[in-house]
Motif scaffolding. Structure first.
Motif, mmCIF file in Angstrom:
data_model
loop_
_atom_site.group_PDB
_atom_site.id
_atom_site.type_symbol
_atom_site.label_atom_id
_atom_site.label_comp_id
_atom_site.label_asym_id
_atom_site.label_seq_id
_atom_site.Cartn_x
_atom_site.Cartn_y
_atom_site.Cartn_z
ATOM 1 N N VAL A 121 35.453 4.081 34.526
ATOM 2 C CA VAL A 121 34.352 4.093 33.567
ATOM 3 C C VAL A 121 33.472 2.865 33.737
ATOM 4 N N GLU A 122 34.092 1.726 34.043
ATOM 5 C CA GLU A 122 33.347 0.480 34.159
ATOM 6 C C GLU A 122 32.328 0.536 35.293
ATOM 7 N N HIS A 123 32.587 1.359 36.319
ATOM 8 C CA HIS A 123 31.705 1.405 37.468
ATOM 9 C C HIS A 123 30.726 2.575 37.425
ATOM 10 N N LYS A 124 30.734 3.352 36.383
ATOM 11 C CA LYS A 124 29.807 4.464 36.282
ATOM 12 C C LYS A 124 28.402 3.944 35.998
ATOM 13 N N MET A 125 27.428 4.464 36.716
ATOM 14 C CA MET A 125 26.052 4.049 36.488
ATOM 15 C C MET A 125 25.428 4.810 35.329
ATOM 16 N N ILE A 126 25.803 6.072 35.145
ATOM 17 C CA ILE A 126 25.258 6.897 34.069
ATOM 18 C C ILE A 126 26.404 7.504 33.260
ATOM 19 N N ILE A 127 26.367 7.314 31.962
ATOM 20 C CA ILE A 127 27.374 7.880 31.065
ATOM 21 C C ILE A 127 26.642 8.686 29.990
ATOM 22 N N VAL A 128 27.080 9.914 29.775
ATOM 23 C CA VAL A 128 26.484 10.795 28.775
ATOM 24 C C VAL A 128 27.499 11.063 27.677
ATOM 25 N N ASN A 129 27.099 10.828 26.444
ATOM 26 C CA ASN A 129 27.938 11.124 25.276
ATOM 27 C C ASN A 129 27.182 12.044 24.330
ATOM 28 N N GLY A 130 27.911 12.898 23.666
ATOM 29 C CA GLY A 130 27.282 13.790 22.689
ATOM 30 C C GLY A 130 28.233 14.092 21.551
ATOM 31 N N GLU A 131 27.668 14.462 20.428
ATOM 32 C CA GLU A 131 28.487 14.840 19.283
ATOM 33 C C GLU A 131 27.724 15.806 18.386
ATOM 34 N N ALA A 132 28.465 16.584 17.632
ATOM 35 C CA ALA A 132 27.890 17.494 16.641
ATOM 36 C C ALA A 132 28.779 17.459 15.408
ATOM 37 N N TYR A 133 28.154 17.583 14.255
ATOM 38 C CA TYR A 133 28.876 17.453 12.984
ATOM 39 C C TYR A 133 28.430 18.546 12.028
ATOM 40 N N ILE A 134 29.377 19.082 11.275
ATOM 41 C CA ILE A 134 29.077 20.026 10.202
ATOM 42 C C ILE A 134 29.953 19.666 9.011
ATOM 43 N N GLY A 135 29.367 19.627 7.810
ATOM 44 C CA GLY A 135 30.147 19.193 6.663
ATOM 45 C C GLY A 135 29.666 19.798 5.356
ATOM 46 N N ALA A 136 30.564 19.799 4.377
ATOM 47 C CA ALA A 136 30.251 20.214 3.008
ATOM 48 C C ALA A 136 29.995 18.956 2.186
ATOM 49 N N HIS A 137 28.876 18.938 1.467
ATOM 50 C CA HIS A 137 28.385 17.733 0.802
ATOM 51 C C HIS A 137 28.139 18.021 -0.681
ATOM 52 N N HIS A 138 28.510 17.053 -1.535
ATOM 53 C CA HIS A 138 28.220 17.181 -2.968
ATOM 54 C C HIS A 138 27.551 15.903 -3.455
ATOM 55 N N ASP A 139 26.478 16.075 -4.227
ATOM 56 C CA ASP A 139 25.682 14.957 -4.738
ATOM 57 C C ASP A 139 25.580 15.097 -6.258
ATOM 58 N N SER A 140 25.999 14.063 -6.976
ATOM 59 C CA SER A 140 25.979 14.126 -8.443
ATOM 60 C C SER A 140 24.580 13.960 -9.019
ATOM 61 N N ASN A 141 23.641 13.439 -8.216
ATOM 62 C CA ASN A 141 22.280 13.185 -8.699
ATOM 63 C C ASN A 141 21.331 13.292 -7.502
ATOM 64 N N VAL A 142 20.865 14.488 -7.201
ATOM 65 C CA VAL A 142 20.003 14.706 -6.045
ATOM 66 C C VAL A 142 18.711 13.917 -6.222
ATOM 67 N N ASN A 143 18.290 13.213 -5.164
ATOM 68 C CA ASN A 143 17.135 12.330 -5.288
ATOM 69 C C ASN A 143 16.472 12.110 -3.936
ATOM 70 N N VAL A 144 15.319 11.465 -3.987
ATOM 71 C CA VAL A 144 14.638 10.953 -2.790
ATOM 72 C C VAL A 144 14.364 9.480 -3.058
ATOM 73 N N SER A 145 15.236 8.627 -2.572
ATOM 74 C CA SER A 145 15.136 7.203 -2.901
ATOM 75 C C SER A 145 13.848 6.591 -2.368
ATOM 76 N N GLU A 146 13.326 7.104 -1.246
ATOM 77 C CA GLU A 146 12.082 6.567 -0.688
ATOM 78 C C GLU A 146 10.892 6.798 -1.607
ATOM 79 N N LEU A 147 11.019 7.766 -2.524
ATOM 80 C CA LEU A 147 9.942 8.061 -3.464
ATOM 81 C C LEU A 147 10.305 7.704 -4.894
ATOM 82 N N ASP A 148 11.420 6.997 -5.080
ATOM 83 C CA ASP A 148 11.825 6.520 -6.407
ATOM 84 C C ASP A 148 11.909 7.655 -7.410
#
Length: 334
Positions: A38-65
């Motif tokens: 791995v130390e001698h590799k010139m190009i390394i490609v990494n990837g990931e994907a995520y899926i999840g169930a999410h719960h929010d007690s107070n849905v908001n947009v903090s950037e808009l206060d």
């Protein structure tokens, strides 16, 4: 450039399958050349994907206060691809592309899609690692263009003693809001992070940050100071790695003259009305507590449980609220 129609969540899942296939092909090609490390590799490609169930007690947009004082559940998806090029032992160039989506069950006005592109180049000098970086992000709310964010900066990093590491960065930031141009802003920020690693492979992180932001409307100017800390403890469960992480963030903001309102406009477009008054100055004190557990169930599959509690105190009523987040998800990676 603004994305008027975000990639559907189904596309994020499709990308996750593609990333898994690419990962298997990449690992197969690596095994064909057993003499290449791995130390001698010139190009390394990494990837990931995520899926999840999410719960929010107070849905908001903090950037808009703004906050709804209403809870809701959502499905979250994320896909990321990263390429690292190391032409020499001292130089490294990385580039990444990421797309994430949050789709709420009952509050579609808060559906969020973010596409992020980033690049970084670094050089390891005898006394420090010197880097330059740039981030570009485009966010949509409910399929409508919302925010374009750009950040560019330089960084210095190096080891401290045997078990320590530090990093200092200085950045310029540019924000452009599609529906509320009064919030368009330029900012200068700086951040320092220190890491200390223990013999059991656990480590602590301590950070301090400063930001001064100039907005188109004076009421949205602010200066902020903040600190954050985290502790990561690696454990073992049924022969598999399990990481436990605890964190805390604090930020204090002092705004310019005037006050703001984030009530919907008469036209019905959410978060678009602006109001400025000449009396009083806004002050915020934000505290965030975090906890997460990541379990490497398989070589390329992690299960993640996380929670956050946010206490946003502000002299602006719409920005004064509490929020609890909980999430359960699975990450595929190579």
């Amino acid at each position: 450039m603004s994305l008027k129609t975000p990639i559907p969540l189904l596309s994020v899942l499709s990308v996750s399958i593609a990333l898994s296939l690419i990962g298997k092909i990449a690992m197969a090609s690596q095994s064909d050349n057993s003499t290449e490390t791995v130390e001698h590799k010139m190009i390394i490609v990494n990837g990931e994907a995520y899926i999840g169930a999410h719960h929010d007690s107070n849905v908001n947009v903090s950037e808009l206060d703004t906050n709804t004082d209403t809870s809701d559940s959502a499905i979250k998806g994320n896909a990321k691809l990263k390429v690292a090029i190391t032409p020499t032992d001292k130089w490294q160039i990385t580039a990444s592309a990421q797309h994430s989506e949050t789709r709420y069950n009952e509050l579609p006005d808060f559906d969020l899609a973010i596409t992020t592109l980033s690049g970084e180049a670094s050089y390891q000098s005898p006394w420090a690692k010197i880097g330059v970086h740039h981030y570009y992000a485009n966010a949509d709310l409910n399929n409508n263009a919302f925010l374009t964010y750009q950040q560019s900066g330089i960084s210095l990093a190096n080891s401290a003693y045997i078990q320590g590491y530090w990093r200092l960065s200085v950045d310029t930031i540019d924000k452009s809001f599609e529906s509320v141009p009064e919030r368009d802003a330029e900012a200068l920020s700086s951040r320092f992070d220190g890491f200390w690693f223990f013999k059991n492979q656990s480590f602590i992180q301590l950070g301090a940050k400063y930001q001064h932001e100039d907005a188109l409307a004076q009421a949205f100017d602010y200066t902020s100071h903040g600190i954050d800390a985290s502790y990561t403890y690696p454990a073992n469960l049924w022969g598999k790695a399990l990481d436990i992480k605890l964190g805390y963030e604090m930020e204090s903001r002092h705004y310019g003259k005037g006050s703001q309102s984030s009530e919907p406009a008469a036209s019905g477009a959410p978060f678009s009305e602006f109001e400025q008054q000449e009396d009083g100055r806004r002050e915020d004190n934000r505290h965030v507590f975090k906890a997460s557990i990541e379990y490497a169930a398989m070589e390329n599959v992690d299960f993640i449980v996380s929670t956050q509690y946010k206490d946003y105190g502000s002299t602006l009523v719409s920005a004064d609220y509490q929020e609890t987040l909980a999430e359960l998800g699975v990450r595929f990676h190579f």
